[in-house]
Scaffold this motif. Structure first.
Motif, short mmCIF file in Angstrom:
data_model
loop_
_atom_site.label_atom_id
_atom_site.label_comp_id
_atom_site.label_asym_id
_atom_site.label_seq_id
_atom_site.Cartn_x
_atom_site.Cartn_y
_atom_site.Cartn_z
N UNK A 248 -28.25 85.86 29.07
CA UNK A 248 -29.09 85.52 30.20
C UNK A 248 -30.56 85.48 29.79
N UNK B 19 -24.82 91.17 38.61
CA UNK B 19 -23.45 90.95 38.13
C UNK B 19 -22.95 92.16 37.37
N UNK C 216 -17.13 98.42 39.57
CA UNK C 216 -15.68 98.24 39.54
C UNK C 216 -15.03 99.11 38.46
N UNK D 59 -17.37 93.40 47.19
CA UNK D 59 -16.85 92.07 46.90
C UNK D 59 -17.32 91.05 47.92
N UNK E 240 -19.94 88.45 46.72
CA UNK E 240 -18.87 87.60 46.22
C UNK E 240 -19.34 86.58 45.20
N UNK E 241 -20.48 85.96 45.50
CA UNK E 241 -21.00 84.92 44.64
C UNK E 241 -21.19 85.43 43.22
N UNK F 295 -20.13 88.17 41.94
CA UNK F 295 -18.94 88.80 41.42
C UNK F 295 -18.06 87.82 40.68
N UNK F 296 -17.74 86.72 41.34
CA UNK F 296 -16.83 85.78 40.72
C UNK F 296 -17.50 85.07 39.56
N UNK F 297 -18.81 84.84 39.69
CA UNK F 297 -19.53 84.26 38.56
C UNK F 297 -19.44 85.17 37.35
N UNK F 298 -19.67 86.45 37.60
CA UNK F 298 -19.62 87.39 36.49
C UNK F 298 -18.28 87.36 35.82
N UNK F 299 -17.22 87.34 36.63
CA UNK F 299 -15.89 87.34 36.04
C UNK F 299 -15.56 86.04 35.35
N UNK F 300 -16.04 84.93 35.88
CA UNK F 300 -15.71 83.70 35.16
C UNK F 300 -16.55 83.62 33.90
N UNK F 301 -17.73 84.27 33.91
CA UNK F 301 -18.49 84.32 32.67
C UNK F 301 -17.70 85.07 31.61
N UNK F 302 -16.97 86.09 32.04
CA UNK F 302 -16.08 86.78 31.12
C UNK F 302 -15.13 85.80 30.48
N UNK G 9 -22.84 79.79 33.52
CA UNK G 9 -21.95 80.43 34.49
C UNK G 9 -22.76 81.28 35.44
N UNK G 10 -23.81 81.87 34.93
CA UNK G 10 -24.59 82.78 35.74
C UNK G 10 -25.58 82.03 36.61
N UNK H 102 -10.39 82.59 35.97
CA UNK H 102 -10.93 82.13 34.68
C UNK H 102 -10.44 80.72 34.38
#
Lengths: 308, 328
Positions: A187, A224, A231, A288, A292-293, A295-302, B8-9, B200
């Motif tokens: 980032x 994030x 969690x 969550x 939410x926004x 959260x899911x971004x963080x996880x998809x970044x994973x 993504x961020x 994912x």
């Protein structure tokens, strides 16, 4: 994968700001059939996901004897809302909750702060070895946690931290999660360097730049991380199970599990237990829905972490 | 190249920031202020790395060659722990079997179901966000809360699972209390959280450029061709990553068998005593038994080596499996 000009918007995951105007195109009838079958499948999938939770809610509202009725009935005959008071009391929920809150908030703060600091160094400072350290940190993401269990247990026991919260909190203050360091660095790399230069011209040192310039700019990144750290800590079961012997120090995860896996020595009243379990679920649920926004971004970044 | 995590961020795609002017590299004489600041900022992480990565790695390797109960000094026994594991310990091979069964059932199912759900949810249709959220919901809930919930769902007499089966006039099951149905039941519990895999894949699907689909449609390709010829190759890097992550996660499954097995020890019999639980049972035994740090560490190393092999093998073959658009 290919580079694409609107990859940023396309990859922006689930909750896209404007839902697509799906109804604007007039549809031929074949499409209507397909749409209808989509909804049918969607309903089926959703009910698989939600049914256990709804069922849990009904158990939480049942009276003692109704829980063990054979065959079980979906809906309670009478609603026992007082279970939500009596249940938590019966399993010492308030104390477990307080423990969880202390452990989690301290480890979230530490994890976010120290990972952001390392990410700052790795991305915005030029020094010999910064590539090496980056690979070292990324590489340590690959190390399975199981390797550390026994030596760390021994170490913490030797320094007298057994049966304290320190083994659950201090590691977060020492770099926390390598994944967070990675996210922070990625980032930071997207922030223009002219900002630091401007701050430097104004006479700010690195500490000043980090706290007053970088942290405000990188809010989405550390939010994030904070959510993810929350969690991880709220859910963590193995570590508190290993390190905490006294039940009055347990967080919710160990406390709740102890009532069903039998090592607390009694079978719980399931209606009481489920009422408390619902309360245990509430904080992460609230986080969550509020965040939410991110959260899911963080996880998809994973999910895209290792793509190059 | 593909979407980097910054994108993504939620960041606009910045042009790559121009790096600060290069300094002469061999400035050995004195530390620059940047270097000093960098190490200052990294101090916590560096201490953490030493204490939580380097130290345990060396220490557990040493423990694995000793007999050690955590109290007296470790005695060096060479490879005795490994010999015991592979030859005399009656619970080791069953625990390998339980682990493998869990991996073999869970990994392919979670990938296939996760991908199918992602494809299903990758549509612009009213309500799709609601469906995504519901699928993702179990992932948000605390693991222990969902596991204990399922423990009750699987209760043979008063649980929801057998009730639903009997409504559908299907044979009921012993679920967790049957030695052959216990691992499959655990896999069901784990699959309930398939939303994490889905999300994912969904991100990957949404990064596929739409022109490719349009072009294929103009060329007259059917949906199946499009999926196997365009979608799958383009998301293959994510697929490989997911295979690795899921394998590593599944090999280290602990919470579900620990909480779900009726005795908390991986029962009935050894049916759900996966390697992680075996390590836990030896290293942190319940009342009255002696901790066997040496033996547990040896099992840690077996599991660790398996994980290393899995990662290495996947990395080795990923170049064959994955599609790359770099002209060679």
């Amino acid at each position: 994968m290919t580079t694409h000009p609107d990859v940023a918007t396309a990859a922006e995951p689930v909750p896209s700001p404007q839902p697509a105007p799906a109804t604007s195109v007039p549809r031929p009838p074949r499409r209507t059939v397909r749409t209808a079958s989509w909804y049918a499948v969607a309903l089926l999938i959703s009910s698989v996901m939600v049914l256990p939770i709804l069922w849990m809610l009904t158990i939480a509202l049942k009276g003692h004897s109704a829980v063990f009725q054979v065959p079980p009935r979906l809906l309670p005959d009478e609603f026992h809302f007082e279970n939500f008071i009596d249940g938590p009391k019966a399993i010492h929920f308030p104390r477990l909750l307080l423990n969880s809150l202390v452990i989690t908030s301290l480890s979230v703060m530490g994890g976010v702060m120290t990972s952001m600091m390392a990410g700052y160094a790795l991305s915005r400072l030029r020094f010999p070895g910064r590539k090496v350290w980056f690979y070292v940190f990324v590489g340590s993401m690959m190390l399975p946690p199981v390797v550390g269990i026994i030596p760390l247990f021994q170490l913490f026991k030797d320094i007298g931290w057994y049966d304290t919260w320190l083994p659950l909190i201090v590691p977060a203050w020492l770099g926390g999660n390598p994944l967070f360091i990675f996210l922070a660095r990625q980032y930071f790399l997207s922030v223009p360097y002219s900002i630091d230069e401007a701050a430097k011209v104004d006479g700010a040192g690195h500490v000043r730049i980090f706290f007053s310039v970088m942290l405000p700019i990188t809010r989405p990144a550390w939010i994030t991380m904070a959510i993810l750290a929350f969690q991880f800590s709220w859910n963590d079961y193995l570590n508190p199970l290993i390190y905490l012997y006294s039940s009055e120090k347990w967080p919710l995860s160990v406390g709740m599990a102890s009532f069903v896996s039998g090592f607390a020595g009694q079978t719980p009243d399931w209606n009481f237990y489920m009422a408390a379990n619902l309360l245990y679920m509430l904080p992460p649920l609230a986080v969550f829905f509020v965040a939410q926004r991110y959260f899911i971004q963080g996880l998809s970044a994973l999910g895209t972490v290792n793509q190059r | 190249m593909t979407a980097t995590p910054d994108q993504q961020l939620h960041r606009p795609p910045h042009p790559p920031p121009h790096p600060p002017p290069r300094r002469p590299r061999r400035g050995r004489g004195k530390l620059t202020s940047d270097t000093r600041a960098a190490y200052m900022f990294m101090t916590p992480a560096l201490v953490g790395f030493t204490v939580f990565v380097v130290y345990p790695l060396i220490r557990s390797a040493y423990f694995s060659l000793t007999q050690y109960n955590g109290l007296t000094t470790p005695t060096f026994v060479g490879l005795d722990n490994f010999r015991r594991m592979f030859t005399t310990d009656p619970s080791f091979w069953p625990s390998v079997r339980a682990t493998l069964l869990l991996v073999v059932l869970y990994v392919p199912l979670s990938l296939v179901i996760g991908l199918l759900l992602a494809v299903f949810c990758n549509r612009r249709i009213r309500g799709v966000r609601m469906v995504r959220t519901l699928i993702y919901l179990p992932v948000v809930l605390p693991v222990v809360a969902t596991i204990t919930l399922w423990k009750f769902v699987f209760n043979p007499q008063v649980g929801l699972a057998n009730q639903v089966l009997s409504w559908l006039h299907l044979p009921t099951s012993e679920w967790l209390s049957g030695s052959s149905s216990a691992i499959p039941s655990i896999v069901i519990v784990m699959l309930w959280s398939v939303g994490s895999t889905m999300i994912i894949f969904l991100a990957a699907l949404q990064a596929v450029p739409t022109e490719l689909y349009d072009a294929a449609r103009i060329d007259g390709a059917g949906p199946r061709t499009v999926f196997f010829r365009i979608t799958l190759p383009l998301i293959s890097p994510i697929m490989v990553l997911q295979v690795v992550l899921q394998l590593v996660t599944a090999l280290q499954t602990f919470n579900q068998p620990k909480i779900l097995s009726p005795d908390g020890q991986g029962g009935p019999g050894f049916s759900t005593r996966v390697l992680m639980l075996s390590i836990y049972n030896h290293g942190f035994p319940t009342l009255g038994r002696v901790a066997e740090f040496g033996y547990a560490s040896a099992q840690v190393w077996v599991l660790f080596l398996v994980i290393v092999v899995v990662i290495a093998a996947t990395a080795r073959f990923s170049s064959i499996w994955t599609y790359s658009d770099h002209a060679s």
